[in-house]
Design a protein around this motif. Structure first.
Motif, PDB file in Angstrom:
ATOM      1  N   LEU A   1      75.807 -44.370 -23.197  1.00  0.00           N
ATOM      2  CA  LEU A   1      76.207 -45.776 -23.164  1.00  0.00           C
ATOM      3  C   LEU A   1      77.134 -46.080 -24.337  1.00  0.00           C
ATOM      4  O   LEU A   1      78.120 -46.817 -24.197  1.00  0.00           O
ATOM      5  N   ARG A   2      76.807 -45.482 -25.488  1.00  0.00           N
ATOM      6  CA  ARG A   2      77.688 -45.638 -26.652  1.00  0.00           C
ATOM      7  C   ARG A   2      79.079 -45.087 -26.328  1.00  0.00           C
ATOM      8  O   ARG A   2      80.085 -45.722 -26.622  1.00  0.00           O
ATOM      9  N   ASP A   3      79.124 -43.895 -25.728  1.00  0.00           N
ATOM     10  CA  ASP A   3      80.400 -43.268 -25.407  1.00  0.00           C
ATOM     11  C   ASP A   3      81.187 -44.110 -24.403  1.00  0.00           C
ATOM     12  O   ASP A   3      82.404 -44.270 -24.528  1.00  0.00           O
ATOM     13  N   ARG A   4      80.466 -44.627 -23.409  1.00  0.00           N
ATOM     14  CA  ARG A   4      81.071 -45.473 -22.394  1.00  0.00           C
ATOM     15  C   ARG A   4      81.726 -46.700 -23.027  1.00  0.00           C
ATOM     16  O   ARG A   4      82.842 -47.086 -22.682  1.00  0.00           O
ATOM     17  N   THR A   5      81.012 -47.294 -23.971  1.00  0.00           N
ATOM     18  CA  THR A   5      81.529 -48.488 -24.633  1.00  0.00           C
ATOM     19  C   THR A   5      82.758 -48.145 -25.467  1.00  0.00           C
ATOM     20  O   THR A   5      83.753 -48.879 -25.472  1.00  0.00           O
ATOM     21  N   VAL A   6      82.671 -47.020 -26.151  1.00  0.00           N
ATOM     22  CA  VAL A   6      83.816 -46.568 -26.942  1.00  0.00           C
ATOM     23  C   VAL A   6      85.028 -46.354 -26.051  1.00  0.00           C
ATOM     24  O   VAL A   6      86.154 -46.748 -26.398  1.00  0.00           O
ATOM     25  N   SER A   7      84.806 -45.763 -24.897  1.00  0.00           N
ATOM     26  CA  SER A   7      85.908 -45.569 -23.952  1.00  0.00           C
ATOM     27  C   SER A   7      86.539 -46.897 -23.569  1.00  0.00           C
ATOM     28  O   SER A   7      87.761 -47.021 -23.504  1.00  0.00           O
TER      29      SER A   7
ATOM     30  N   THR B   1      66.751 -49.247 -24.938  1.00  0.00           N
ATOM     31  CA  THR B   1      67.725 -48.161 -24.859  1.00  0.00           C
ATOM     32  C   THR B   1      69.139 -48.704 -25.076  1.00  0.00           C
ATOM     33  O   THR B   1      69.941 -48.114 -25.807  1.00  0.00           O
ATOM     34  N   VAL B   2      69.410 -49.836 -24.473  1.00  0.00           N
ATOM     35  CA  VAL B   2      70.717 -50.472 -24.672  1.00  0.00           C
ATOM     36  C   VAL B   2      70.877 -50.835 -26.147  1.00  0.00           C
ATOM     37  O   VAL B   2      71.915 -50.580 -26.764  1.00  0.00           O
ATOM     38  N   SER B   3      69.809 -51.404 -26.690  1.00  0.00           N
ATOM     39  CA  SER B   3      69.838 -51.826 -28.079  1.00  0.00           C
ATOM     40  C   SER B   3      70.131 -50.645 -29.003  1.00  0.00           C
ATOM     41  O   SER B   3      70.870 -50.765 -29.978  1.00  0.00           O
ATOM     42  N   LYS B   4      69.546 -49.502 -28.668  1.00  0.00           N
ATOM     43  CA  LYS B   4      69.758 -48.308 -29.478  1.00  0.00           C
ATOM     44  C   LYS B   4      71.226 -47.893 -29.435  1.00  0.00           C
ATOM     45  O   LYS B   4      71.808 -47.527 -30.458  1.00  0.00           O
TER      46      LYS B   4
ATOM     47  N   ASP C   1      73.907 -38.375 -17.027  1.00  0.00           N
ATOM     48  CA  ASP C   1      73.763 -36.953 -17.315  1.00  0.00           C
ATOM     49  C   ASP C   1      72.383 -36.738 -17.927  1.00  0.00           C
ATOM     50  O   ASP C   1      72.057 -37.312 -18.963  1.00  0.00           O
ATOM     51  N   GLN C   2      71.599 -35.923 -17.275  1.00  0.00           N
ATOM     52  CA  GLN C   2      70.218 -35.744 -17.719  1.00  0.00           C
ATOM     53  C   GLN C   2      70.103 -35.051 -19.071  1.00  0.00           C
ATOM     54  O   GLN C   2      69.063 -35.127 -19.721  1.00  0.00           O
ATOM     55  N   ASN C   3      71.167 -34.362 -19.484  1.00  0.00           N
ATOM     56  CA  ASN C   3      71.045 -33.559 -20.704  1.00  0.00           C
ATOM     57  C   ASN C   3      71.424 -34.292 -21.980  1.00  0.00           C
ATOM     58  O   ASN C   3      71.213 -33.778 -23.063  1.00  0.00           O
ATOM     59  N   VAL C   4      72.013 -35.451 -21.834  1.00  0.00           N
ATOM     60  CA  VAL C   4      72.365 -36.199 -23.040  1.00  0.00           C
ATOM     61  C   VAL C   4      71.717 -37.584 -22.982  1.00  0.00           C
ATOM     62  O   VAL C   4      71.656 -38.200 -21.919  1.00  0.00           O
ATOM     63  N   PRO C   5      71.203 -38.035 -24.124  1.00  0.00           N
ATOM     64  CA  PRO C   5      70.485 -39.302 -24.178  1.00  0.00           C
ATOM     65  C   PRO C   5      71.283 -40.447 -23.551  1.00  0.00           C
ATOM     66  O   PRO C   5      72.499 -40.560 -23.757  1.00  0.00           O
ATOM     67  N   ILE C   6      70.579 -41.287 -22.831  1.00  0.00           N
ATOM     68  CA  ILE C   6      71.229 -42.417 -22.187  1.00  0.00           C
ATOM     69  C   ILE C   6      71.934 -43.302 -23.203  1.00  0.00           C
ATOM     70  O   ILE C   6      73.059 -43.745 -22.988  1.00  0.00           O
TER      71      ILE C   6
END
Lengths: 123, 123, 123, 123
Positions: free
Chosen positions: C15-21, C50-53, C6-11
């Motif tokens: 990724l954080r949300d994906r991991t939480v899911s 970015t992953v690290s973040k 999604d271009q409107n939310v930081p990658i």
DNA sequence: GTGGTCTAGACCACT
DNA sequence: GTGGTCTAGACCACA
């Protein structure tokens, strides 16, 4: 003024500590804008991202808030909050370790230089 | 007994510090053999290489010596040397920082708990 | 599998949300190691930083802990803590806004598709 | 009355949403003039350019029209158009996400407070 | 002007 | 192998 960095601790951490010192010392007051990321980067000869990381730590600590298009502003209550938090940390974490270390090294306060108006005696 | 490691300082460093503490406390005496790398690794649930690195630091500090086929032995004079070195470090590095920090936090020795037989007074 | 961002939310946020899911869904369990920063960077075609973040956010949320030289490990209790925190946020923040928005749009639950076994009726 | 802004969403966006709310609630009616850019800027303590940007969004959405020398006027049909557009967005975008999130958190409508005259039941 | 994000690539310490 | 940090340089949205 140039700047000497401690190689063993992250620059962003040192910059965070430096800023905290400025707040505690009153050189930066609540409501003030922090110097801009770019400006600091130029002044201290470091990467803007590194400055940004330092500032972000302060944001995470609720000491400053970021205002888009404006800058980073020191929050109301920051000084008080900071003083309390740092004091609590010193008392509960650092001081006990210091005492433990002194005991281990068999050092007494009488062996140490104290600020001018204070004096320690054994009973 | 398992062990809780501080995530912020290298394990090998913590293990080195732990061993030094044991020497200073007399639980490890000059001439004693350090527990084997492999044994420590199992006991503390860490990588043997990490234990080895910690021991190597002690060798580099001339506190222990490696004896082929035997193990790592605490050198004669280690306790005295250690005490002097750690005391010097505390006095020249740590203590000034502590005083600086206390000043910044506006803390006096009167605000801090001191060991039983010591007392501080302002003049 | 490629990935659409999604271009409107930081990658890093996505990724954080994906991991939480994945944690909530049980695909990642407590004690597991997260896939390495480098691996994820290659898989998802993004920068390691970015992953690290993203991972650092999870560390800040006390959901995972970083083990030097080992990886990022999901902490014990993470699932429970996560579920409670997300539920609380949904109930106290999101849901009231949803109700407010529905009222503003004059929408009733009878106008909306509900999961199979649930039904809403006006009294 | 001062105003608390959500730091995570653009001020111009929040101002647009606020205005839309006023239209939907009938506090602003078709044919009405929006308060002047300069007035709003003073009232809400924000930059006139920001207000202007918010108004421009409304123009782009065909909800208001600019009349030279007069101001920004709410167009005829704005309320109806707005209601349809927002409803469509809620149904196609927001609602599916809400259901997905509730499923992830294992929340049922029975766990949530509903407006007075509505009730949910499992079959 | 401001901060926020991302990339590409590098070096480091630790296990 | 792992994560942590830093650089140089770019682009974006916001005020």
């Amino acid at each position: 003024m140039s700047h000497a960095w401690d190689q063993n601790v992250p620059i962003y951490q040192q910059l965070r500590d430096r800023t905290v010192s400025h707040i505690l010392a009153g050189r930066l007051k609540e409501g003030d804008l922090l110097p801009s990321v770019r400006q600091v980067a130029v002044d201290l000869q470091i990467n803007p991202l590194t400055v940004s990381k330092a500032y972000q730590v302060l944001v995470d600590e609720s000491l400053v808030e970021s205002q888009r298009g404006v800058g980073m502003r020191i929050k109301a209550g920051a000084t008080h909050q900071l003083l309390e938090a740092e004091r609590a940390r010193f008392l509960s974490q650092d001081w006990p370790e210091i005492l433990k270390r002194m005991e281990q090294l068999n050092l007494s306060f009488e062996d140490l230089p104290l600020p001018n108006n204070q004096k320690v005696s054994s009973q």
